[in-house]
Design an enzyme around this catalytic site. Structure first.
Site, PDB file in Angstrom:
ATOM      1  N   ASP A  80     -49.526  -4.285   5.780  1.00 33.19           N
ATOM      2  CA  ASP A  80     -49.040  -3.410   4.718  1.00 33.19           C
ATOM      3  C   ASP A  80     -49.448  -3.973   3.353  1.00 33.19           C
ATOM      4  O   ASP A  80     -49.256  -5.149   3.068  1.00 33.19           O
ATOM      5  CB  ASP A  80     -47.512  -3.317   4.820  1.00 33.19           C
ATOM      6  N   HIS A  81     -50.011  -3.135   2.510  1.00 33.30           N
ATOM      7  CA  HIS A  81     -50.386  -3.521   1.142  1.00 33.30           C
ATOM      8  C   HIS A  81     -51.235  -4.795   1.090  1.00 33.30           C
ATOM      9  O   HIS A  81     -50.928  -5.737   0.344  1.00 33.30           O
ATOM     10  CB  HIS A  81     -49.134  -3.687   0.273  1.00 33.30           C
ATOM     11  N   HIS A 178     -40.710   1.607  -3.899  1.00 38.72           N
ATOM     12  CA  HIS A 178     -40.351   0.538  -2.973  1.00 38.72           C
ATOM     13  C   HIS A 178     -38.990  -0.029  -3.326  1.00 38.72           C
ATOM     14  O   HIS A 178     -38.667  -0.231  -4.498  1.00 38.72           O
ATOM     15  CB  HIS A 178     -41.382  -0.594  -3.031  1.00 38.72           C
ATOM     16  N   GLY A 179     -38.203  -0.342  -2.315  1.00 36.75           N
ATOM     17  CA  GLY A 179     -36.922  -1.001  -2.534  1.00 36.75           C
ATOM     18  C   GLY A 179     -35.738  -0.049  -2.445  1.00 36.75           C
ATOM     19  O   GLY A 179     -35.868   1.138  -2.158  1.00 36.75           O
ATOM     20  N   GLY A 209     -42.232   3.614   0.624  1.00 42.23           N
ATOM     21  CA  GLY A 209     -40.956   3.639  -0.072  1.00 42.23           C
ATOM     22  C   GLY A 209     -39.965   4.596   0.543  1.00 42.23           C
ATOM     23  O   GLY A 209     -39.251   5.319  -0.162  1.00 42.23           O
TER      24      GLY A 209
END
Length: 298
Positions: A80-81, A178-179, A209
């Protein structure tokens, strides 16, 4: 059953459903996720951010590969990322079947150049590639990063980017972050933008997200073309909230009171929180720690 993400999401796209993608930073999370998907007979994507990958190393990926080899449900193992070409290559060497290269903060031409390089390398190993155009927002408490404000994906640019790079799946920016969202920050998905993207591109679409969006919003996104939903901090907060089996009490000053028979030994550690509870999952920044601690008290 181990698969790459292109093959997995092609089925999801054809049959109009989405596959959950859980960030796995520990064996406990891996076991919990695999137990559930086996019971539900659901496909799953097991993924790691670069920070998680660097922390747990190759051993956790080997555990993921073992789980995939011992189940009939489709499993994809995904980076991821990915933050660099070098990180992506390490992930492929470790056995991941899908990678994301996130160069979305770079100018378009640079984003295309590094993404195309990753595609050329990954496809040799039958590893699928995800990339992003526009930027996912951030609530300030996630290791996946993001920007202060969402830069929405322009549908026409998405079409051109996919053609220019040859990626297999595309992460679109339609309003998520995100978060865990603070009380004063409310997510709002731009389904109108998603519809335009879906009309113009043919590859499966990804929503990052996904931890704090309402179920009905997620369902609407899937209905309009999303084939993969990323979930990270939400399950980590839940695990921390439910993890009451430790033989210790941790207070706000990171003081541990260890009970050994009738003796009480107290020590204060000026270290990262992950050193205290490494068996649960990885917390790499203080804001995430604050949010997770708040989750535990609610």
């Amino acid at each position: 059953m181990l698969m790459n993400m292109k093959d997995l999401l092609t089925v999801a796209q054809k049959n109009h459903f989405a596959v959950p993608a859980f960030n796995i930073g520990s064996d406990q999370l891996l076991k919990a996720v695999m137990k559930t998907v086996k019971e539900l007979k659901s496909p799953v994507i097991l993924e790691m951010s670069p920070d998680e990958f660097n922390f747990v190393g190759y051993a956790q990926i080997q555990a993921m590969l073992y789980e995939a080899a011992h189940t009939d449900v489709p499993v994809c193992i995904h980076l991821d990322h990915g933050d660099s070409y070098e990180t992506v290559v390490r992930a492929i060497q470790a056995g991941m079947t899908s990678v994301m290269i996130d160069a979305s903060k770079l100018p378009y031409e640079e984003n295309v150049a590094i993404t195309k390089k990753v595609v050329e390398t990954a496809h040799i190993a039958n590893v699928s590639v995800e990339s992003e155009l526009g930027t996912i927002g951030t609530t300030g408490n996630s290791i996946e990063g993001g920007t202060e404000g969402v830069i929405y994906t322009v549908p026409e640019e998405a079409k051109q980017f996919i053609e220019d790079t040859g990626i297999d799946t595309f992460a679109c920016a339609i309003g998520t972050a995100h978060g865990i969202y603070p009380k004063d920050m409310k997510p709002k998905l731009r389904i109108d933008i998603l519809k335009d993207i879906t009309d113009q591109v043919s590859v499966p679409l990804v929503l990052h997200g996904g931890s704090s969006n309402k179920d009905e919003e997620i369902a609407e996104a899937v209905k309009n073309g999303i084939c993969k939903i990323n979930i990270s901090i939400l399950i980590k907060c839940y695990v921390l909230k439910k993890s009451v089996t430790f033989d210790c009490i941790v207070d706000i000053r990171l003081r541990i009171l260890i009970k050994v028979d009738n003796l009480s030994i107290a020590s204060t550690f000026k270290v990262e929180y992950t050193v205290i509870i490494p068996a649960v999952f990885i917390i790499t920044d203080q804001e995430t720690l604050r949010i997770c601690r708040k989750c535990c008290l609610t």
